[in-house]
Scaffold this motif. Structure first.
Motif, PDB file in Angstrom:
ATOM      1  N   PHE A   1       8.005   8.442   0.527  1.00 14.82           N
ATOM      2  CA  PHE A   1       6.612   7.236   0.294  1.00 14.82           C
ATOM      3  C   PHE A   1       5.934   7.532  -1.090  1.00 14.82           C
ATOM      4  O   PHE A   1       5.769   8.738  -1.151  1.00 14.82           O
TER       5      PHE A   1
ATOM      6  N   ALA B   1       0.817  -2.110  -0.059  1.00 15.06           N
ATOM      7  CA  ALA B   1      -0.085   0.006  -0.389  1.00 15.06           C
ATOM      8  C   ALA B   1       1.126   1.557  -0.525  1.00 15.06           C
ATOM      9  O   ALA B   1       0.641   2.391  -0.462  1.00 15.06           O
ATOM     10  N   ARG B   2       2.122   1.313  -0.010  1.00 20.39           N
ATOM     11  CA  ARG B   2       3.181   2.216   0.371  1.00 20.39           C
ATOM     12  C   ARG B   2       3.973   1.478  -0.074  1.00 20.39           C
ATOM     13  O   ARG B   2       5.161   0.249   0.220  1.00 20.39           O
TER      14      ARG B   2
ATOM     15  N   CYS C   1      -2.610   2.680 -10.797  1.00 16.82           N
ATOM     16  CA  CYS C   1      -2.071   1.940 -10.376  1.00 16.82           C
ATOM     17  C   CYS C   1      -0.177   2.931  -9.885  1.00 16.82           C
ATOM     18  O   CYS C   1       0.783   2.745 -10.846  1.00 16.82           O
ATOM     19  N   ASN C   2       0.322   3.511  -9.229  1.00 16.00           N
ATOM     20  CA  ASN C   2       1.304   4.053  -8.861  1.00 16.00           C
ATOM     21  C   ASN C   2       2.147   3.796  -8.876  1.00 16.00           C
ATOM     22  O   ASN C   2       3.259   3.202  -9.628  1.00 16.00           O
ATOM     23  N   ILE C   3       2.265   2.269  -7.442  1.00 10.73           N
ATOM     24  CA  ILE C   3       3.317   1.625  -6.936  1.00 10.73           C
ATOM     25  C   ILE C   3       3.754   0.731  -8.290  1.00 10.73           C
ATOM     26  O   ILE C   3       5.237   0.472  -7.895  1.00 10.73           O
TER      27      ILE C   3
ATOM     28  N   THR D   1      -3.782  -1.162  -2.098  1.00  4.91           N
ATOM     29  CA  THR D   1      -2.862  -1.895  -2.736  1.00  4.91           C
ATOM     30  C   THR D   1      -3.665  -1.538  -4.074  1.00  4.91           C
ATOM     31  O   THR D   1      -4.692  -1.607  -4.018  1.00  4.91           O
ATOM     32  N   CYS D   2      -3.106  -2.125  -5.045  1.00  2.65           N
ATOM     33  CA  CYS D   2      -3.576  -2.215  -6.306  1.00  2.65           C
ATOM     34  C   CYS D   2      -3.679  -3.536  -6.289  1.00  2.65           C
ATOM     35  O   CYS D   2      -3.616  -4.855  -7.407  1.00  2.65           O
TER      36      CYS D   2
ATOM     37  N   GLN E   1       2.695   6.489  -3.270  1.00  2.00           N
ATOM     38  CA  GLN E   1       1.555   5.101  -2.625  1.00  2.00           C
ATOM     39  C   GLN E   1       0.280   5.482  -3.966  1.00  2.00           C
ATOM     40  O   GLN E   1       0.389   6.231  -4.953  1.00  2.00           O
ATOM     41  N   ASN E   2      -0.297   4.693  -4.006  1.00  2.00           N
ATOM     42  CA  ASN E   2      -1.741   4.164  -5.315  1.00  2.00           C
ATOM     43  C   ASN E   2      -2.619   5.409  -4.850  1.00  2.00           C
ATOM     44  O   ASN E   2      -2.467   6.651  -3.837  1.00  2.00           O
TER      45      ASN E   2
ATOM     46  N   GLN F   1       8.942   2.886  -0.021  1.00  2.00           N
ATOM     47  CA  GLN F   1       9.921   4.049   0.734  1.00  2.00           C
ATOM     48  C   GLN F   1      10.167   3.900  -0.837  1.00  2.00           C
ATOM     49  O   GLN F   1      11.187   3.069  -1.634  1.00  2.00           O
TER      50      GLN F   1
ATOM     51  N   GLY G   1      -5.308   5.286  -2.018  1.00  4.14           N
ATOM     52  CA  GLY G   1      -4.425   4.704  -0.654  1.00  4.14           C
ATOM     53  C   GLY G   1      -4.283   3.444   0.105  1.00  4.14           C
ATOM     54  O   GLY G   1      -3.214   3.124   1.136  1.00  4.14           O
TER      55      GLY G   1
END
Length: 485
Positions: A255, A245-246, A280-282, A263-264, A257-258, A248, A261
């Motif tokens: 950090f 979910a986060r 999703c960003n992560i 998980t994807c 996050q998506n 680093q 906030g």
């Protein structure tokens, strides 16, 4: 006596040679300089003595024309639906740099282009009143109006392109302005209006579709990164990455996050396809780190980043930065860091995906028409580049279809039509409103139009807005305007 005659003859000959050379220099090498000299009032008057050609929309409706004037300039430029087309036409005024089609095709409109030389010569011989050529645009009024109306009171821009030909069907920038207020014969009045418009906080004179300060692309840039991954041959849409979910950033205490906030999707890992579908960003940050800055930069360049595209106005080059370290590269992979783009570039990206990986040269010009109605030039679809393979295009297209059908771009759904799309919500700094995006095309398997929409200032909602809420519905209306024709 004969010596004296020879000397006189030589002097006379030298005078003729000097006269010939000086006149040749003036006529051949100094013509452009003299024409552009602000003190050359005769040239200024002459530029208005010929009736300037019309600017027409794709269906032949006049949107700019010259009508008789009662002053020394003979003709006055007049614009119909001025704000609707201001980003396209620009304006024509006295002795100033003219933007838009008025400036970029000014030689054709004024009748001074090289291709019009013999027509002008014929006018001199026959005594006909000189007239410039008309420019028929690719802009479709119905699509242009749909884009203009859908953008509403928001600041931003819309670009719609036929992916098969490169014809620009709509180009809107807001806030807009009235070109009639600048197409005046009174220089002091011009500058008063120009300075007032330039002095506004959100200058309407800036064509946000192709120029200005440019925008962070946010998640619409993920299409470029996904393309780079598939083109490398090392990844497929099902390639997966860790799904926290986060995350680093390396070499940093920060950090990421998506957007939601969490998980994807469910599971310990998330695929590229899921990251595009849910925006999703992560996972994309991890993909960016795996690809590396140079691989992403190379793919962006293939799409046209770093180039000024002429439509025929010159666009400001979009930017994907090189020399980024690992954390910067991860941020850039989801459209942050120092990524900066024009809506035109994002529309071109989508159009290339829609067209099987072939990116056509975008243009506003359908044809240029001589006063006798013969065609001087006409649109010939030209390949701008081939940034990705047909296989990669199909895979990215399918991920975009998934994003509209049940993902982060769901507000672009059109009943009975398969739409491919991608939204974006770009951050601009702590507390600053987001920049909102939508890009896509339809019908997904036989595209008639690709669109890019950008909305500044969070659409008035600050950081409470996101691309699917504000930009996707605008894109939907533009797509529908083409599909309903």
């Amino acid at each position: 006596m004969s010596k004296q005659l020879r000397r006189v003859s030589i002097v006379v000959l030298m005078m003729f040679v000097a006269l010939f050379v000086s006149s040749s220099i003036i006529q051949v090498f100094s013509t452009d300089t003299l024409k552009s000299d602000s003190r050359n009032v005769r040239t200024l008057y002459d530029s208005y003595s010929a009736q300037r050609g019309e600017i027409l929309d794709a269906n032949g409706k006049v949107i700019a024309q010259s009508v008789p004037s009662k002053d020394v300039y003979k003709f006055q430029r007049v614009y119909a639906d001025p704000k609707l087309y201001s980003a396209v036409t620009g304006y024509f005024t006295i002795n100033q740099a003219n933007p838009g089609i008025e400036g970029s095709l000014g030689d054709y409109l004024s009748g001074t282009a090289n291709e019009q030389f013999f027509d002008n010569l014929n006018n001199i011989v026959t005594g006909k009143t000189p007239k410039g050529a008309s420019v028929q645009l690719t802009i479709d009024r119905a699509v242009q109006k749909a884009a203009y109306d859908a953008l509403g009171d928001n600041r931003g821009a819309v670009v719609a392109i036929d992916p098969k030909t490169g014809a620009i069907l709509a180009m809107v920038s807001k806030p807009a302005y009235d070109p009639n207020q600048l197409a005046v014969h009174d220089t002091s009045k011009f500058f008063a209006t120009y300075n007032a418009l330039s002095g506004q906080k959100y200058s309407p004179l800036v064509n946000r579709a192709i120029a200005g300060d440019l925008y962070h692309p946010g998640s619409v840039f993920k299409l470029v990164v996904a393309s780079a991954a598939l083109e490398s041959g090392k990844y497929t849409p099902e390639s997966s990455f860790l799904n926290p979910a986060r995350l680093q950033l390396p070499e940093s205490t920060s950090f990421i996050q998506n957007a939601g906030g969490g998980t994807c999707g469910a599971g310990a890992k998330a695929t590229i396809a899921t990251a595009i579908k849910l925006s999703c960003n992560i996972p994309m940050a991890q993909l960016g780190a795996a690809l590396g800055n140079q691989a992403i930069a190379d793919q962006a360049a293939k799409f046209g980043f770093g180039q000024s595209v002429q439509i025929p106005m010159k666009s400001t080059p979009s930017i994907y930065p090189t020399g980024l370290d690992a954390p910067q590269t991860m941020l850039s992979a989801f459209g942050q860091s120092d990524d900066r783009v024009t809506p035109l570039q994002i529309a071109m990206d989508s159009a290339a995906i829609a067209n099987g990986g072939v990116e056509m040269q975008p243009t506003l010009v359908q044809k240029i028409i001589a006063p006798d109605l013969s065609t001087i030039k006409s649109l010939t679809p030209t390949v701008f580049s081939t940034p990705i393979s047909a296989d990669t295009a199909a895979k990215v297209r399918d991920m975009m279809i998934s994003s509209v059908a049940g993902g982060a771009a769901s507000n672009a759904t059109i009943d009975g039509v398969e739409v491919a799309g991608k939204t974006g919500t770009a951050e601009n700094g702590p507390g600053d409103p987001y920049t909102l995006w939508f890009t896509g095309f339809a019908p997904a398997n036989d595209p008639k139009v690709a669109v890019a929409v950008v909305v500044e200032n969070g659409g008035g909602l600050g950081q409470d807005a996101f691309g699917n809420l504000v930009a996707a519905p605008i894109g939907k209306k533009v797509l529908e305007a083409v599909l309903n024709k």
